[in-house]
Design an enzyme around this catalytic site. Structure first.
Site, PDB file in Angstrom:
ATOM      1  N   SER A 126       0.834  -1.202   0.000  1.00  0.00           N
ATOM      2  CA  SER A 126       0.000   0.000   0.000  1.00  0.00           C
ATOM      3  C   SER A 126       0.869   1.254   0.000  1.00  0.00           C
ATOM      4  CB  SER A 126      -0.862  -0.027   1.260  1.00  0.00           C
ATOM      5  OG  SER A 126      -1.477   1.217   1.468  1.00  0.00           O
ATOM      6  N   TYR A 151      -2.270  -1.373  11.109  1.00  0.00           N
ATOM      7  CA  TYR A 151      -2.493  -1.916   9.767  1.00  0.00           C
ATOM      8  C   TYR A 151      -1.354  -1.515   8.827  1.00  0.00           C
ATOM      9  CZ  TYR A 151      -3.988  -2.067   4.940  1.00  0.00           C
ATOM     10  OH  TYR A 151      -4.000  -2.281   3.575  1.00  0.00           O
ATOM     11  N   LYS A 155       1.889  -3.748   6.699  1.00  0.00           N
ATOM     12  CA  LYS A 155       2.330  -3.718   5.290  1.00  0.00           C
ATOM     13  C   LYS A 155       3.843  -3.521   5.217  1.00  0.00           C
ATOM     14  CE  LYS A 155      -1.504  -4.581   3.462  1.00  0.00           C
ATOM     15  NZ  LYS A 155      -1.696  -5.914   2.891  1.00  0.00           N
TER      16      LYS A 155
HETATM   17  P1  NAD Z   1     -11.001  -7.208   1.224  1.00  0.00           P
HETATM   18  O1  NAD Z   1     -11.263  -7.222   2.686  1.00  0.00           O
HETATM   19  O2  NAD Z   1     -12.149  -6.961   0.317  1.00  0.00           O
HETATM   20  O3  NAD Z   1     -10.282  -8.560   0.783  1.00  0.00           O
HETATM   21  C1  NAD Z   1      -9.455  -9.288   1.639  1.00  0.00           C
HETATM   22  C2  NAD Z   1      -9.947 -10.719   1.642  1.00  0.00           C
HETATM   23  O4  NAD Z   1      -9.086 -11.502   2.477  1.00  0.00           O
HETATM   24  C3  NAD Z   1     -11.360 -10.851   2.205  1.00  0.00           C
HETATM   25  O5  NAD Z   1     -12.131 -11.613   1.284  1.00  0.00           O
HETATM   26  C4  NAD Z   1     -11.181 -11.592   3.529  1.00  0.00           C
HETATM   27  O6  NAD Z   1     -12.285 -12.439   3.804  1.00  0.00           O
HETATM   28  C5  NAD Z   1      -9.893 -12.355   3.271  1.00  0.00           C
HETATM   29  N1  NAD Z   1      -9.099 -12.673   4.455  1.00  0.00           N
HETATM   30  C6  NAD Z   1      -8.714 -11.850   5.456  1.00  0.00           C
HETATM   31  N2  NAD Z   1      -7.950 -12.522   6.335  1.00  0.00           N
HETATM   32  C7  NAD Z   1      -7.856 -13.798   5.881  1.00  0.00           C
HETATM   33  C8  NAD Z   1      -7.211 -14.972   6.332  1.00  0.00           C
HETATM   34  N3  NAD Z   1      -6.515 -14.990   7.463  1.00  0.00           N
HETATM   35  N4  NAD Z   1      -7.336 -16.099   5.602  1.00  0.00           N
HETATM   36  C9  NAD Z   1      -8.043 -16.117   4.465  1.00  0.00           C
HETATM   37  N5  NAD Z   1      -8.682 -15.058   3.973  1.00  0.00           N
HETATM   38  C10 NAD Z   1      -8.580 -13.894   4.674  1.00  0.00           C
HETATM   39  O7  NAD Z   1      -9.850  -6.138   0.966  1.00  0.00           O
HETATM   40  P2  NAD Z   1      -9.258  -5.589  -0.389  1.00  0.00           P
HETATM   41  O8  NAD Z   1      -9.564  -4.144  -0.461  1.00  0.00           O
HETATM   42  O9  NAD Z   1      -9.624  -6.473  -1.513  1.00  0.00           O
HETATM   43  O10 NAD Z   1      -7.705  -5.694  -0.075  1.00  0.00           O
HETATM   44  C11 NAD Z   1      -6.909  -6.765  -0.544  1.00  0.00           C
HETATM   45  C12 NAD Z   1      -5.482  -6.542  -0.123  1.00  0.00           C
HETATM   46  O11 NAD Z   1      -5.031  -5.294  -0.628  1.00  0.00           O
HETATM   47  C13 NAD Z   1      -5.263  -6.480   1.382  1.00  0.00           C
HETATM   48  O12 NAD Z   1      -4.017  -7.070   1.666  1.00  0.00           O
HETATM   49  C14 NAD Z   1      -5.230  -4.998   1.659  1.00  0.00           C
HETATM   50  O13 NAD Z   1      -4.492  -4.714   2.824  1.00  0.00           O
HETATM   51  C15 NAD Z   1      -4.511  -4.499   0.419  1.00  0.00           C
HETATM   52  N6  NAD Z   1      -4.756  -3.079   0.124  1.00  0.00           N
HETATM   53  C16 NAD Z   1      -6.034  -2.620  -0.023  1.00  0.00           C
HETATM   54  C17 NAD Z   1      -6.258  -1.276  -0.301  1.00  0.00           C
HETATM   55  C18 NAD Z   1      -7.653  -0.721  -0.440  1.00  0.00           C
HETATM   56  O14 NAD Z   1      -7.799   0.506  -0.372  1.00  0.00           O
HETATM   57  N7  NAD Z   1      -8.685  -1.537  -0.648  1.00  0.00           N
HETATM   58  C19 NAD Z   1      -5.173  -0.408  -0.456  1.00  0.00           C
HETATM   59  C20 NAD Z   1      -3.882  -0.916  -0.324  1.00  0.00           C
HETATM   60  C21 NAD Z   1      -3.682  -2.269  -0.037  1.00  0.00           C
HETATM   61  N1  UFG Z   2     -12.958  10.950   3.256  1.00  0.00           N
HETATM   62  C1  UFG Z   2     -13.971  11.832   3.579  1.00  0.00           C
HETATM   63  N2  UFG Z   2     -15.124  11.320   4.090  1.00  0.00           N
HETATM   64  C2  UFG Z   2     -15.313   9.984   4.280  1.00  0.00           C
HETATM   65  C3  UFG Z   2     -14.276   9.099   3.942  1.00  0.00           C
HETATM   66  C4  UFG Z   2     -13.089   9.625   3.441  1.00  0.00           C
HETATM   67  O1  UFG Z   2     -13.833  13.040   3.430  1.00  0.00           O
HETATM   68  O2  UFG Z   2     -16.381   9.593   4.752  1.00  0.00           O
HETATM   69  C5  UFG Z   2     -11.716  11.508   2.696  1.00  0.00           C
HETATM   70  C6  UFG Z   2     -10.510  11.232   3.568  1.00  0.00           C
HETATM   71  O3  UFG Z   2     -10.368  12.259   4.521  1.00  0.00           O
HETATM   72  C7  UFG Z   2      -9.389  11.183   2.553  1.00  0.00           C
HETATM   73  C8  UFG Z   2     -10.067  10.661   1.285  1.00  0.00           C
HETATM   74  O4  UFG Z   2     -11.455  10.861   1.471  1.00  0.00           O
HETATM   75  O5  UFG Z   2      -8.934  12.479   2.319  1.00  0.00           O
HETATM   76  C9  UFG Z   2      -9.807   9.200   1.048  1.00  0.00           C
HETATM   77  O6  UFG Z   2     -10.113   8.480   2.237  1.00  0.00           O
HETATM   78  P1  UFG Z   2     -10.162   6.888   2.275  1.00  0.00           P
HETATM   79  O7  UFG Z   2     -10.502   6.488   3.670  1.00  0.00           O
HETATM   80  O8  UFG Z   2     -11.046   6.384   1.192  1.00  0.00           O
HETATM   81  O9  UFG Z   2      -8.687   6.470   1.874  1.00  0.00           O
HETATM   82  P2  UFG Z   2      -7.301   6.738   2.590  1.00  0.00           P
HETATM   83  O10 UFG Z   2      -6.395   7.300   1.550  1.00  0.00           O
HETATM   84  O11 UFG Z   2      -7.450   7.514   3.816  1.00  0.00           O
HETATM   85  O12 UFG Z   2      -6.843   5.273   2.988  1.00  0.00           O
HETATM   86  C10 UFG Z   2      -7.007   4.164   2.083  1.00  0.00           C
HETATM   87  C11 UFG Z   2      -7.110   2.883   2.884  1.00  0.00           C
HETATM   88  C12 UFG Z   2      -5.812   2.609   3.573  1.00  0.00           C
HETATM   89  C13 UFG Z   2      -4.716   2.558   2.562  1.00  0.00           C
HETATM   90  C14 UFG Z   2      -4.692   3.836   1.775  1.00  0.00           C
HETATM   91  C15 UFG Z   2      -3.695   3.760   0.664  1.00  0.00           C
HETATM   92  O13 UFG Z   2      -8.152   2.973   3.829  1.00  0.00           O
HETATM   93  O14 UFG Z   2      -5.866   1.357   4.183  1.00  0.00           O
HETATM   94  O15 UFG Z   2      -5.972   4.080   1.194  1.00  0.00           O
HETATM   95  O16 UFG Z   2      -3.908   2.637  -0.117  1.00  0.00           O
HETATM   96  F1  UFG Z   2      -3.545   2.406   3.192  1.00  0.00           F
END
Ligand code: NAD
Ligand code: UFG
Length: 345
Positions: A126, A151, A155
């Site tokens: 991330s 969290y 990473k």
């Molecule tokens: P998500 O929660 O939709 O998907 C994660 C999946 O992993 C879920 O289906 C959950 O049931 C499964 N899971 C969690 N722990 C588990 C375990 N111990 N064993 C088996 N399955 C398990 O999240 P996502 O947004 O698809 O994120 C996927 C990956 O990308 C994660 O590693 C997350 O940290 C990373 N990531 C997400 C974002 C974002 O903004 N969505 C940004 C950066 C990194």
């Molecule tokens: N925001 C609002 N109102 C809301 C939600 C978000 O104004 O109800 C704003 C936040 O302040 C931020 C922007 O929208 O400025 C994006 O917020 P998100 O929560 O959607 O995303 P972040 O960038 O804060 O964080 C996300 C994930 C993290 C990850 C990061 C980078 O939640 O886990 O993106 O991948 F690390």
């Protein structure tokens, strides 16, 4: 090298879209997920889009014996490791659960890769590892800062575990993709994001407010040192992000890696403010959003966006979707979740 891919967390948001891209690129997918943050019905959506039903095993990556049964079947050539818990706020309240899940799951995966001679892994990292960079856009050389949350720290630690393992054991190649902010859904609206409870992230909150599930969107802070005073992010279409995983796997299987552990930023290269997202969402979907501006959210980064040129050059991967298409898909998916007929759209 064969085309069998184990996708942990494959029923999740990013995992499910990646499985679609993998199947369309000819990979044979086995999904493992404990369904802690997703629903098995996602498999139906994947099958409806691709015509192929991926194998699904309900198992927890913390359970090495359950995982090993899958490895023993011998159909795995590569792994994409998505499985992790990802809610920033929850991780502050339950740090041990986050360290236990995210780190043990990775250690189990790497241990089994070694035991069963599976050489390739793509890992979900991330842009959170950069914190607030001093210089924008963030490149892969931008220093990683101390994490803002448990969290985020998982990473960083997972990246370090991969780096050290690749170096020590020699038999493993890994690519960490540092995602910026994934948004949107598959254009078919057959799969998308399924947030549980009140969404933390911007886009699900926007679509749920538009759908009347939430009364009002709070926009956190208008006094940032940015052109319009709102926070800036790099919002990357979920389908483009999914395609980056295929590009990374192809690179590994084609023997094109320059080092056995590589890191790529996966973003668009464009910084977009929260208000720009809200206004564009209203415009493309022809609706008005109920929002109010409130105080800053603690721990928020003021501005970050990616320099994706390393991924462009080395992976041959580009973010292709326009913000319009992405915000359209997000709303279409929300409408489908609400049972609204979208067949004419
Ligand atoms: P998500 O929660 O939709 O998907 C994660 C999946 O992993 C879920 O289906 C959950 O049931 C499964 N899971 C969690 N722990 C588990 C375990 N111990 N064993 C088996 N399955 C398990 O999240 P996502 O947004 O698809 O994120 C996927 C990956 O990308 C994660 O590693 C997350 O940290 C990373 N990531 C997400 C974002 C974002 O903004 N969505 C940004 C950066 C990194
Ligand atoms: N925001 C609002 N109102 C809301 C939600 C978000 O104004 O109800 C704003 C936040 O302040 C931020 C922007 O929208 O400025 C994006 O917020 P998100 O929560 O959607 O995303 P972040 O960038 O804060 O964080 C996300 C994930 C993290 C990850 C990061 C980078 O939640 O886990 O993106 O991948 F690390």
């Amino acid at each position: 090298m064969g085309k069998g891919v184990l996708v942990t967390g494959g029923t999740g948001y990013i995992g499910s879209h990646t499985v679609v891209e993998l199947i369309e690129a000819g990979y044979e997918v086995i999904i493992v997920d404990n369904l802690s943050n997703s629903d098995e019905s996602v498999i139906e959506g994947i099958e409806a889009i691709t015509g192929i039903r991926p194998e699904f095993v309900k198992a927890d990556c913390r359970d090495i014996d359950a995982l090993e049964k899958i490895f023993k079947k011998g159909k795995i050539d590569s792994i994409i490791h998505f499985a992790a818990a990802k809610a920033v706020g929850e991780s502050v309240e339950q740090p041990l659960e986050y360290y236990h899940n995210n780190i043990l799951s990775l250690i189990n995966i790497i241990s089994l890769m070694r035991r069963h001679n599976v050489p390739n892994m793509v890992f979900s990292s991330s842009c959170t590892v950069y914190g607030q960079p001093e210089v924008l856009p963030a490149t892969e050389q931008t220093p990683r800062l101390e994490a803002e949350s448990p969290y985020g720290n998982t990473k960083r630690i997972c990246e370090d575990i991969i780096r050290d393992s690749v170096k020590a054991y020699g038999s493993i190649n890994a690519i960490a993709l540092r995602y910026f902010n994934p948004i949107g859904a598959h254009p078919s609206a057959l799969i998308g994001e399924l947030p549980r409870g009140v969404p933390n992230n911007l886009l699900p909150y926007v679509t749920q407010t538009a759908a009347g599930i939430r009364e009002v969107l709070s926009i956190f802070g208008d006094d940032y040192n940015t052109p319009d005073g709102f926070c800036i992010r790099d919002y990357i279409d979920i389908n483009d992000l999914a395609a980056a995983h295929v590009a990374a796997l192809d690179r590994m299987l084609d023997g094109k890696m320059k080092k056995s552990f590589e890191v790529f930023n996966i973003g668009t290269g464009q910084g977009v403010s929260t208000m720009e997202i809200v206004k564009t969402f209203e415009q493309v979907n022809g609706l008005q959003l109920n929002y109010r501006i409130t105080g800053r959210r603690e721990g928020d980064i003021e501005a970050i966006w990616a320099d994706p040129s390393y991924a462009n050059e080395e992976l041959g991967w580009y973010a292709r979707k326009s913000l319009y298409e992405t915000l359209r898909s997000a709303w279409k998916w929300q409408q489908r979740l609400c049972g609204i007929d979208i067949s004419d759209e």
